[in-house]
Design an enzyme around this catalytic site. Sequence first.
Site, PDB file in Angstrom:
ATOM      1  N   ASP A   9       0.495   1.201   8.267  1.00  0.00           N
ATOM      2  CA  ASP A   9       1.604   1.830   7.986  1.00  0.00           C
ATOM      3  C   ASP A   9       1.996   1.242   6.391  1.00  0.00           C
ATOM      4  O   ASP A   9       0.945   1.018   5.561  1.00  0.00           O
ATOM      5  CB  ASP A   9       2.217   0.105   8.407  1.00  0.00           C
ATOM      6  CG  ASP A   9       4.018   0.256   8.581  1.00  0.00           C
ATOM      7  OD1 ASP A   9       4.273   1.793   8.669  1.00  0.00           O
ATOM      8  OD2 ASP A   9       4.139  -0.269   8.240  1.00  0.00           O
ATOM      9  N   ASP A  11       4.963   0.797   5.032  1.00  0.00           N
ATOM     10  CA  ASP A  11       6.473  -0.404   4.497  1.00  0.00           C
ATOM     11  C   ASP A  11       5.764  -1.572   4.956  1.00  0.00           C
ATOM     12  O   ASP A  11       5.997  -2.008   5.843  1.00  0.00           O
ATOM     13  CB  ASP A  11       8.101   0.623   4.822  1.00  0.00           C
ATOM     14  CG  ASP A  11       8.170   1.570   4.340  1.00  0.00           C
ATOM     15  OD1 ASP A  11       8.474   1.664   3.354  1.00  0.00           O
ATOM     16  OD2 ASP A  11       7.832   2.750   4.246  1.00  0.00           O
TER      17      ASP A  11
END
Length: 216
Positions: A9, A11
């Site tokens: 991922d 963020d």
Amino acid sequence: MAEKAFIFDMDGVIYDSEPIHAKAKKQVLAECGISISDERLATFVGRSSRDFYGTMVEENPQCQLSWQELAQRKHALYKRLLAEDDSVQVMPGIKELLEHIRAVGYPIGLGSSSIMEMIELVLNRFDLKDYFSVLVSGNDLPKSKPDPLIFLTVAQRLAVSPEICTVVEDATAGVTAAKAAGMYCIGYENPNSGPQNLSKADIIVNSHYDIIKLVK
């Protein structure tokens, strides 16, 4: 075919983005007469702009803007905040982790709910783009996290089977998506990502240096 593949991922995992995201989201919503608590905001961490602003517009008919217009305003504000705030940094150990995975020989992909423009902006700013063979934005797919499609798409483009993939996620929605995709999931505890339920992850860590020890 590779023995393993890693999917990250962005963020809250690659860099500490959530405080700026929260500031930009609150400001844009306030301009539209919408107030949101930190607790409610945390439930949307890891989810797409379409999910977040679509829900906000649906719940607040007084807002005269579409979810797309809200998302565009937030994106412009976020880009400005990202450019002006020198305190925004990559997460400790992430460069070492990516370098270690690449040295071992495993392919690396990224599956983020952010739009592709933002993904490339962030990776280029921190000189990380070359580590990733595949970049997938949930915004370009019909469904994003917690749906598994984003991670299955990364695996497909890496030309690997889902069961050999390890996902690194900091959000409830991302962990849910990774497990639904049939992938091993490392839950990364980032205190700035708000109260996230990572209990479905196969293992939970609070440092990227802990993950380095797991990659053999």
